[in-house]
Motif scaffolding. Structure first.
Motif, PDB file in Angstrom:
ATOM      1  N   ILE A   8      48.037 -52.680 -99.537  1.00  0.00           N
ATOM      2  CA  ILE A   8      48.227 -52.983 -98.115  1.00  0.00           C
ATOM      3  C   ILE A   8      47.561 -51.876 -97.306  1.00  0.00           C
ATOM      4  O   ILE A   8      47.849 -50.692 -97.506  1.00  0.00           O
ATOM      5  N   VAL A   9      46.672 -52.248 -96.427  1.00  0.00           N
ATOM      6  CA  VAL A   9      45.967 -51.266 -95.593  1.00  0.00           C
ATOM      7  C   VAL A   9      46.620 -51.237 -94.216  1.00  0.00           C
ATOM      8  O   VAL A   9      46.588 -52.225 -93.485  1.00  0.00           O
ATOM      9  N   GLY A  10      47.215 -50.091 -93.890  1.00  0.00           N
ATOM     10  CA  GLY A  10      47.854 -49.920 -92.596  1.00  0.00           C
ATOM     11  C   GLY A  10      49.362 -49.877 -92.718  1.00  0.00           C
ATOM     12  O   GLY A  10      49.991 -50.874 -93.077  1.00  0.00           O
ATOM     13  N   GLY A  11      49.942 -48.720 -92.449  1.00  0.00           N
ATOM     14  CA  GLY A  11      51.395 -48.556 -92.542  1.00  0.00           C
ATOM     15  C   GLY A  11      52.067 -48.662 -91.193  1.00  0.00           C
ATOM     16  O   GLY A  11      52.951 -47.873 -90.863  1.00  0.00           O
ATOM     17  N   GLY A  12      51.658 -49.633 -90.408  1.00  0.00           N
ATOM     18  CA  GLY A  12      52.312 -49.878 -89.130  1.00  0.00           C
ATOM     19  C   GLY A  12      53.477 -50.835 -89.309  1.00  0.00           C
ATOM     20  O   GLY A  12      54.029 -50.970 -90.404  1.00  0.00           O
ATOM     21  N   SER A  13      53.838 -51.498 -88.237  1.00  0.00           N
ATOM     22  CA  SER A  13      54.989 -52.400 -88.278  1.00  0.00           C
ATOM     23  C   SER A  13      54.826 -53.471 -89.347  1.00  0.00           C
ATOM     24  O   SER A  13      55.713 -53.685 -90.177  1.00  0.00           O
ATOM     25  N   LEU A  32      50.432 -48.604-100.413  1.00  0.00           N
ATOM     26  CA  LEU A  32      50.283 -48.679 -98.959  1.00  0.00           C
ATOM     27  C   LEU A  32      49.352 -47.557 -98.514  1.00  0.00           C
ATOM     28  O   LEU A  32      49.621 -46.374 -98.762  1.00  0.00           O
ATOM     29  N   VAL A  33      48.242 -47.910 -97.879  1.00  0.00           N
ATOM     30  CA  VAL A  33      47.242 -46.932 -97.444  1.00  0.00           C
ATOM     31  C   VAL A  33      47.324 -46.804 -95.924  1.00  0.00           C
ATOM     32  O   VAL A  33      47.175 -47.795 -95.206  1.00  0.00           O
ATOM     33  N   GLU A  34      47.603 -45.585 -95.460  1.00  0.00           N
ATOM     34  CA  GLU A  34      47.756 -45.359 -94.012  1.00  0.00           C
ATOM     35  C   GLU A  34      46.770 -44.293 -93.547  1.00  0.00           C
ATOM     36  O   GLU A  34      46.682 -43.214 -94.132  1.00  0.00           O
ATOM     37  N   ALA A  35      46.032 -44.597 -92.493  1.00  0.00           N
ATOM     38  CA  ALA A  35      45.009 -43.674 -92.010  1.00  0.00           C
ATOM     39  C   ALA A  35      45.607 -42.474 -91.278  1.00  0.00           C
ATOM     40  O   ALA A  35      44.997 -41.412 -91.205  1.00  0.00           O
ATOM     41  N   GLY A  36      46.793 -42.645 -90.722  1.00  0.00           N
ATOM     42  CA  GLY A  36      47.386 -41.570 -89.931  1.00  0.00           C
ATOM     43  C   GLY A  36      47.096 -41.790 -88.461  1.00  0.00           C
ATOM     44  O   GLY A  36      46.116 -42.429 -88.090  1.00  0.00           O
ATOM     45  N   VAL A  50      54.649 -42.391 -69.379  1.00  0.00           N
ATOM     46  CA  VAL A  50      53.272 -42.890 -69.306  1.00  0.00           C
ATOM     47  C   VAL A  50      52.953 -43.814 -70.490  1.00  0.00           C
ATOM     48  O   VAL A  50      51.992 -44.567 -70.460  1.00  0.00           O
ATOM     49  N   MET A  51      53.815 -43.777 -71.522  1.00  0.00           N
ATOM     50  CA  MET A  51      53.581 -44.661 -72.664  1.00  0.00           C
ATOM     51  C   MET A  51      53.510 -46.127 -72.242  1.00  0.00           C
ATOM     52  O   MET A  51      52.864 -46.935 -72.892  1.00  0.00           O
ATOM     53  N   THR A  52      54.167 -46.457 -71.137  1.00  0.00           N
ATOM     54  CA  THR A  52      54.132 -47.853 -70.699  1.00  0.00           C
ATOM     55  C   THR A  52      52.712 -48.280 -70.332  1.00  0.00           C
ATOM     56  O   THR A  52      52.410 -49.469 -70.310  1.00  0.00           O
TER      57      THR A  52
HETATM   58  C1  LIG Z   1      53.493 -47.908 -76.216  1.00  0.00           C
HETATM   59  C2  LIG Z   1      53.869 -49.140 -77.001  1.00  0.00           C
HETATM   60  C3  LIG Z   1      55.174 -49.588 -76.987  1.00  0.00           C
HETATM   61  C4  LIG Z   1      55.558 -50.725 -77.702  1.00  0.00           C
HETATM   62  N1  LIG Z   1      56.855 -51.134 -77.651  1.00  0.00           N
HETATM   63  C5  LIG Z   1      57.230 -52.205 -78.345  1.00  0.00           C
HETATM   64  C6  LIG Z   1      58.588 -52.644 -78.340  1.00  0.00           C
HETATM   65  O1  LIG Z   1      59.454 -52.037 -77.691  1.00  0.00           O
HETATM   66  N2  LIG Z   1      58.902 -53.749 -79.052  1.00  0.00           N
HETATM   67  C7  LIG Z   1      57.969 -54.431 -79.774  1.00  0.00           C
HETATM   68  O2  LIG Z   1      58.342 -55.441 -80.398  1.00  0.00           O
HETATM   69  N3  LIG Z   1      56.703 -54.044 -79.797  1.00  0.00           N
HETATM   70  C8  LIG Z   1      56.285 -52.961 -79.108  1.00  0.00           C
HETATM   71  N4  LIG Z   1      54.990 -52.569 -79.107  1.00  0.00           N
HETATM   72  C9  LIG Z   1      54.016 -53.381 -79.852  1.00  0.00           C
HETATM   73  C10 LIG Z   1      54.091 -53.059 -81.310  1.00  0.00           C
HETATM   74  O3  LIG Z   1      54.019 -51.655 -81.509  1.00  0.00           O
HETATM   75  C11 LIG Z   1      52.888 -53.732 -81.987  1.00  0.00           C
HETATM   76  O4  LIG Z   1      52.838 -55.087 -81.658  1.00  0.00           O
HETATM   77  C12 LIG Z   1      53.008 -53.602 -83.493  1.00  0.00           C
HETATM   78  O5  LIG Z   1      53.141 -52.249 -83.861  1.00  0.00           O
HETATM   79  C13 LIG Z   1      51.770 -54.204 -84.162  1.00  0.00           C
HETATM   80  O6  LIG Z   1      51.980 -54.088 -85.555  1.00  0.00           O
HETATM   81  P1  LIG Z   1      50.789 -54.068 -86.549  1.00  0.00           P
HETATM   82  O7  LIG Z   1      51.373 -53.912 -87.930  1.00  0.00           O
HETATM   83  O8  LIG Z   1      49.910 -55.262 -86.312  1.00  0.00           O
HETATM   84  O9  LIG Z   1      49.902 -52.825 -86.151  1.00  0.00           O
HETATM   85  P2  LIG Z   1      50.303 -51.271 -86.086  1.00  0.00           P
HETATM   86  O10 LIG Z   1      51.778 -51.066 -86.028  1.00  0.00           O
HETATM   87  O11 LIG Z   1      49.458 -50.688 -85.002  1.00  0.00           O
HETATM   88  O12 LIG Z   1      49.833 -50.719 -87.499  1.00  0.00           O
HETATM   89  C14 LIG Z   1      48.479 -50.627 -87.875  1.00  0.00           C
HETATM   90  C15 LIG Z   1      48.379 -49.416 -88.816  1.00  0.00           C
HETATM   91  O13 LIG Z   1      47.136 -49.467 -89.507  1.00  0.00           O
HETATM   92  C16 LIG Z   1      46.637 -48.155 -89.605  1.00  0.00           C
HETATM   93  N5  LIG Z   1      45.210 -48.268 -89.839  1.00  0.00           N
HETATM   94  C17 LIG Z   1      44.243 -48.698 -88.988  1.00  0.00           C
HETATM   95  N6  LIG Z   1      43.052 -48.680 -89.572  1.00  0.00           N
HETATM   96  C18 LIG Z   1      43.259 -48.233 -90.834  1.00  0.00           C
HETATM   97  C19 LIG Z   1      42.387 -47.983 -91.940  1.00  0.00           C
HETATM   98  N7  LIG Z   1      41.067 -48.218 -91.867  1.00  0.00           N
HETATM   99  N8  LIG Z   1      42.920 -47.514 -93.097  1.00  0.00           N
HETATM  100  C20 LIG Z   1      44.260 -47.291 -93.192  1.00  0.00           C
HETATM  101  N9  LIG Z   1      45.134 -47.512 -92.175  1.00  0.00           N
HETATM  102  C21 LIG Z   1      44.627 -47.972 -91.015  1.00  0.00           C
HETATM  103  C22 LIG Z   1      47.029 -47.497 -88.292  1.00  0.00           C
HETATM  104  O14 LIG Z   1      47.041 -46.087 -88.408  1.00  0.00           O
HETATM  105  C23 LIG Z   1      48.419 -48.078 -88.073  1.00  0.00           C
HETATM  106  O15 LIG Z   1      49.434 -47.268 -88.635  1.00  0.00           O
HETATM  107  C24 LIG Z   1      54.585 -51.432 -78.435  1.00  0.00           C
HETATM  108  C25 LIG Z   1      53.260 -50.972 -78.466  1.00  0.00           C
HETATM  109  C26 LIG Z   1      52.904 -49.839 -77.767  1.00  0.00           C
HETATM  110  C27 LIG Z   1      51.476 -49.344 -77.819  1.00  0.00           C
END
Ligand SMILES: Cc1cc2nc3c(=O)[nH]c(=O)nc-3n(C[C@H](O)[C@H](O)[C@H](O)COP(=O)(O)OP(=O)(O)OC[C@H]3O[C@@H](n4cnc5c(N)ncnc54)[C@H](O)[C@@H]3O)c2cc1C
Length: 64
Positions: A8-13, A32-36, A50-52
């Motif tokens: 899995i590429v990307g340790g986001g949500s 799980l591969v995460e870029a940081g 300001v995060m908003t």
């Molecule tokens: C300021 C802010 C507040 C938010 N608040 C909310 C909230 O209150 N409730 C809500 O439901 N949603 C919220 N969101 C939206 C939510 O964060 C996103 O919709 C969600 O995180 C998207 O998930 P994702 O897994 O698609 O991407 P992400 O969570 O962005 O994960 C992608 C991951 O992939 C990694 N990555 C990218 N490229 C590579 C690579 N080449 N190799 C390895 N890893 C890589 C990144 O580092 C990142 O960790 C918010 C967003 C922001 C910006």
């Protein structure tokens, strides 16, 4: 050589939720591969409230 069932590429949500679900099966191996996220020293991160400005909404994009 290390072999895994899923990479899995990307340790986001999404990536963490997927890795968590897949790894519930002890027979399944997951990498799980995460870029940081960098230093996190942007003004958008450091300034309270300001995060908003990063939330996708019409006022922050050109999309009407
Ligand atoms: C300021 C802010 C507040 C938010 N608040 C909310 C909230 O209150 N409730 C809500 O439901 N949603 C919220 N969101 C939206 C939510 O964060 C996103 O919709 C969600 O995180 C998207 O998930 P994702 O897994 O698609 O991407 P992400 O969570 O962005 O994960 C992608 C991951 O992939 C990694 N990555 C990218 N490229 C590579 C690579 N080449 N190799 C390895 N890893 C890589 C990144 O580092 C990142 O960790 C918010 C967003 C922001 C910006």
């Amino acid at each position: 050589m290390l072999t895994v069932d899923y990479v899995i590429v990307g340790g986001g949500s999404g990536g963490c939720a997927l890795a968590g679900r897949l790894s519930e099966d002890p027979e399944t191996s997951v990498a799980l591969v995460e870029a940081g996220a960098g230093k996190g020293d942007s003004t958008l991160i450091q300034t309270p409230g300001v995060m908003t400005a990063m939330v996708a909404k019409p006022i922050n994009t050109n999309v009407p």
